[in-house]
Each structure stands twice: as structure tokens, then as C-alpha cells.
Enzyme design. Sequence first.
Site, PDB file in Angstrom:
ATOM      1  N   SER A 162      47.868  40.722 -44.143  1.00  0.00           N
ATOM      2  CA  SER A 162      48.633  39.502 -44.404  1.00  0.00           C
ATOM      3  C   SER A 162      49.621  39.799 -45.520  1.00  0.00           C
ATOM      4  O   SER A 162      49.466  40.783 -46.250  1.00  0.00           O
ATOM      5  CB  SER A 162      47.682  38.385 -44.851  1.00  0.00           C
ATOM      6  OG  SER A 162      48.376  37.303 -45.425  1.00  0.00           O
ATOM      7  N   TYR A 175      40.391  35.026 -49.641  1.00  0.00           N
ATOM      8  CA  TYR A 175      41.308  35.578 -48.631  1.00  0.00           C
ATOM      9  C   TYR A 175      42.170  36.691 -49.237  1.00  0.00           C
ATOM     10  O   TYR A 175      42.301  37.770 -48.658  1.00  0.00           O
ATOM     11  CB  TYR A 175      42.185  34.440 -48.099  1.00  0.00           C
ATOM     12  CG  TYR A 175      43.041  34.801 -46.914  1.00  0.00           C
ATOM     13  CD1 TYR A 175      42.552  34.679 -45.611  1.00  0.00           C
ATOM     14  CD2 TYR A 175      44.355  35.235 -47.077  1.00  0.00           C
ATOM     15  CE1 TYR A 175      43.344  34.988 -44.518  1.00  0.00           C
ATOM     16  CE2 TYR A 175      45.144  35.548 -45.984  1.00  0.00           C
ATOM     17  CZ  TYR A 175      44.642  35.419 -44.713  1.00  0.00           C
ATOM     18  OH  TYR A 175      45.431  35.731 -43.623  1.00  0.00           O
TER      19      TYR A 175
HETATM   20  N1  LIG Z   1      48.095  32.697 -38.889  1.00  0.00           N
HETATM   21  C1  LIG Z   1      48.696  33.218 -39.948  1.00  0.00           C
HETATM   22  O1  LIG Z   1      49.616  32.649 -40.533  1.00  0.00           O
HETATM   23  C2  LIG Z   1      48.262  34.566 -40.446  1.00  0.00           C
HETATM   24  C3  LIG Z   1      49.086  35.179 -41.400  1.00  0.00           C
HETATM   25  C4  LIG Z   1      48.722  36.423 -41.892  1.00  0.00           C
HETATM   26  C5  LIG Z   1      47.563  37.011 -41.445  1.00  0.00           C
HETATM   27  N2  LIG Z   1      46.786  36.381 -40.542  1.00  0.00           N
HETATM   28  C6  LIG Z   1      45.560  37.044 -40.105  1.00  0.00           C
HETATM   29  O2  LIG Z   1      45.550  37.200 -38.723  1.00  0.00           O
HETATM   30  C7  LIG Z   1      44.206  37.217 -38.251  1.00  0.00           C
HETATM   31  C8  LIG Z   1      44.076  36.253 -37.095  1.00  0.00           C
HETATM   32  O3  LIG Z   1      44.386  34.959 -37.561  1.00  0.00           O
HETATM   33  P1  LIG Z   1      44.861  33.778 -36.592  1.00  0.00           P
HETATM   34  O4  LIG Z   1      45.914  33.070 -37.334  1.00  0.00           O
HETATM   35  O5  LIG Z   1      45.129  34.288 -35.235  1.00  0.00           O
HETATM   36  O6  LIG Z   1      43.558  32.872 -36.644  1.00  0.00           O
HETATM   37  P2  LIG Z   1      42.756  32.089 -35.512  1.00  0.00           P
HETATM   38  O7  LIG Z   1      41.873  31.153 -36.241  1.00  0.00           O
HETATM   39  O8  LIG Z   1      43.669  31.565 -34.478  1.00  0.00           O
HETATM   40  O9  LIG Z   1      41.888  33.254 -34.864  1.00  0.00           O
HETATM   41  C9  LIG Z   1      40.901  33.917 -35.614  1.00  0.00           C
HETATM   42  C10 LIG Z   1      39.804  34.331 -34.644  1.00  0.00           C
HETATM   43  O10 LIG Z   1      38.792  35.009 -35.402  1.00  0.00           O
HETATM   44  C11 LIG Z   1      37.546  34.576 -34.931  1.00  0.00           C
HETATM   45  N3  LIG Z   1      36.530  34.711 -35.943  1.00  0.00           N
HETATM   46  C12 LIG Z   1      36.495  34.114 -37.163  1.00  0.00           C
HETATM   47  N4  LIG Z   1      35.348  34.399 -37.767  1.00  0.00           N
HETATM   48  C13 LIG Z   1      34.644  35.195 -36.933  1.00  0.00           C
HETATM   49  C14 LIG Z   1      33.365  35.794 -37.000  1.00  0.00           C
HETATM   50  N5  LIG Z   1      32.547  35.600 -38.060  1.00  0.00           N
HETATM   51  N6  LIG Z   1      32.947  36.551 -35.976  1.00  0.00           N
HETATM   52  C15 LIG Z   1      33.729  36.723 -34.889  1.00  0.00           C
HETATM   53  N7  LIG Z   1      34.945  36.157 -34.753  1.00  0.00           N
HETATM   54  C16 LIG Z   1      35.400  35.410 -35.775  1.00  0.00           C
HETATM   55  C17 LIG Z   1      37.755  33.098 -34.598  1.00  0.00           C
HETATM   56  O11 LIG Z   1      36.759  32.597 -33.734  1.00  0.00           O
HETATM   57  C18 LIG Z   1      39.137  33.109 -33.988  1.00  0.00           C
HETATM   58  O12 LIG Z   1      39.086  33.279 -32.591  1.00  0.00           O
HETATM   59  C19 LIG Z   1      43.331  36.869 -39.468  1.00  0.00           C
HETATM   60  O13 LIG Z   1      42.773  38.036 -40.008  1.00  0.00           O
HETATM   61  C20 LIG Z   1      44.302  36.263 -40.426  1.00  0.00           C
HETATM   62  O14 LIG Z   1      43.907  36.429 -41.751  1.00  0.00           O
HETATM   63  C21 LIG Z   1      47.111  35.172 -40.020  1.00  0.00           C
END
Ligand SMILES: NC(=O)c1ccc[n+]([C@@H]2O[C@H](COP(=O)([O-])OP(=O)(O)OC[C@H]3O[C@@H](n4cnc5c(N)ncnc54)[C@H](O)[C@@H]3O)[C@@H](O)[C@H]2O)c1
Length: 280
Positions: A162, A175
Site C-alpha cells: 500500500s 495497517y
Molecule cells: N482498497 C484500497 O484502497 C487498497 C489500497 C492499498 C492497498 N490495499 C490492499 O489490497 C489488498 C486487498 O484489499 P481490497 O481493497 O481488495 O479489500 P477487500 O476487502 O475487497 O478484499 C480483501 C479480501 O481479503 C480477505 N481476507 C481478509 N481477511 C482474511 C483472512 N483472515 N483470511 C482469508 N482471507 C481474508 C477478505 O475476505 C476479502 O475477500 C489488502 O492487502 C489491502 O491492504 C487496498
Amino acid sequence: MASGSVFPLSFSTMGDSSAPAPGPDAGSAAGSAGDLTGKRAVVTGAGSGIGAAVARRLAATGATVVAVDHAAAEVRAVAAEIGGHPLVMDLSDPETAAAAGEGADIVVNNAGMQHVAPVHRFPPDVFSRLLTVMVESPFRIIRAALPTMYARSWGRIVNVSSVHGLRASPLKSAYVTAKHGLEGLSKTVALEAAGYGVTSNCICPGYVRTPLVEQQVADHATLHRVPREQVIEDVLLARTAVKRLVEPDEVAELAAWLCGPASSSVTGASFPMDGGWGAH
Ligand SMILES: NC(=O)c1ccc[n+]([C@@H]2O[C@H](COP(=O)([O-])OP(=O)(O)OC[C@H]3O[C@@H](n4cnc5c(N)ncnc54)[C@H](O)[C@@H]3O)[C@@H](O)[C@H]2O)c1
């Protein structure tokens, strides 16, 4: 959870509603992953958002995708859609997580969550859980995957970090700590694995249009008692020069490139995809 039109208002309020739909030029970028036929790609958090987009993108290159998530119905749906294999697993148990990495040619450590609170009120058990899911389980998965990658003299590890892997924001201690830890893990693996044809890199998105962001907006709005739209404009996009949220497909395209032939000398790197946030 599935990604959708989470923030249509944010686009219209930025005067951007008539702009073309954001996203990569599919025509020019289609071949960036090369042909991954025969490769086993493990994607965590594949049931939603960025993980689902990465799973779809890698499957489109021919990879056999193992879609890992604790959200059973969601990950089964994604796996069925792409002809992959669902692996329902709770990554808050690192002992269990290790099994996901065995036999993988490609690992995409993507699963994650967020919790917003000041440090002095941050629940310790939540802090611990975030670090387990976002640092320790990725370590376990990589640790389990490397022997096979070394034996095959090829491997790709993509860690979805991130912008918060590179800089901090208030209220996100777990985070920010976890993502900085993931960055360190990724770089260490890169140094150890380079001689075996294995690369390890991080992608560092700004705010991506996924359910995780929707939850952050809701939490922030509740904590500060401000409207949701104001959180998007004043908080999420305040430091972003490109005034729109990143699309999951854009992150997936970079992940695919990091698995493809053009990136074999790219390792130990971190790629901001933050609309210019880091330029400040
Ligand atoms: N959305 C953003 O703005 C953003 C920005 C930077 C980084 N990220 C990173 O991208 C990654 C994905 O995020 P996203 O935005 O797609 O989120 P999201 O919530 O849409 O998807 C995250 C997925 O991880 C799964 N998950 C969470 N905890 C879990 C566990 N204990 N065991 C198994 N699965 C688990 C959830 O069920 C979900 O399907 C994350 O690591 C997040 O930190 C997201």
C-alpha cells in the site's frame, strides 16, 4: 463481497463524470504477463476487490489459479468463474496458511483488512490479527512456496502492500505497521531468492475502489461524524493528484506484468500506484 460502483458520487463531485472509464489500455497491455500456462498461482484474498481482479487477470494468461479466502461463497464464485480452485482458509491462523504456498509458482499475498482507531484506543487483539493476516501468513506462504520455486528455478512473489507501506497516516497503526513489515519481508526475500530465478516485489496502491475502502470511509465518517462524501473528497483524495480512485483492474495489470517475462530483472522493488500521492 464483490467490487462494484462503490463511489460514483466521488467521480461526479470531482467534475469527472464525463471522463472515460478509468483503467488500463487492455489492447496495449494484454500481453504483459506473457503465457503463464502450467504455472500455479496462489492469490490470497481472491474473493473480493483487488484479489479477485488479480485472480481473473492471471487466469486469463493461462495460469492455474488457487483462489484463497475465508469468505467461502465469494471465493468459490470467483474460482468457478475463472476455472480455478477455491481454497477456503482463514489466514489469521499462520499454521494453516502455510499449506496455501506449497507447490506454488506464483504467490500473490493480497488478503488484508483495516481498522481505524487512535493508538491509545486501538484494540490489541485487532492489532495482532492484522499483523498475522498481513505479515506472518504471507511469510508462512512464501516460506512454504520457496523450495518448489528454487527447485524449478522460477518463481514470482507479488505482495500487495500500500502507499501505507511507504508512509504513515494517523489512526491506522496496525495497517501501517503491517504494510511496512510486508515491504521488509518482500525485500529480504528478493535478496535471498534472486539467484534462483525468483523475484519478489510490492505494489503500493493509493485508494482502490473496493469494499475495504468502503468500510474505511464508513469508519472514518462515524469516528469524525462527517458525511461519507466528505471523507472521500477531504481525506481519501486530498493528497492524490489524479482525482479518482484506482481501479482493481489497474492493480491486477501491474501484478500480471510482475509475473511476466519483461520484469525478470525487477526484484526488491515497490511500485506506487497512488495517483501522485507520493510526489508530495
Ligand atoms: N482498497 C484500497 O484502497 C487498497 C489500497 C492499498 C492497498 N490495499 C490492499 O489490497 C489488498 C486487498 O484489499 P481490497 O481493497 O481488495 O479489500 P477487500 O476487502 O475487497 O478484499 C480483501 C479480501 O481479503 C480477505 N481476507 C481478509 N481477511 C482474511 C483472512 N483472515 N483470511 C482469508 N482471507 C481474508 C477478505 O475476505 C476479502 O475477500 C489488502 O492487502 C489491502 O491492504 C487496498
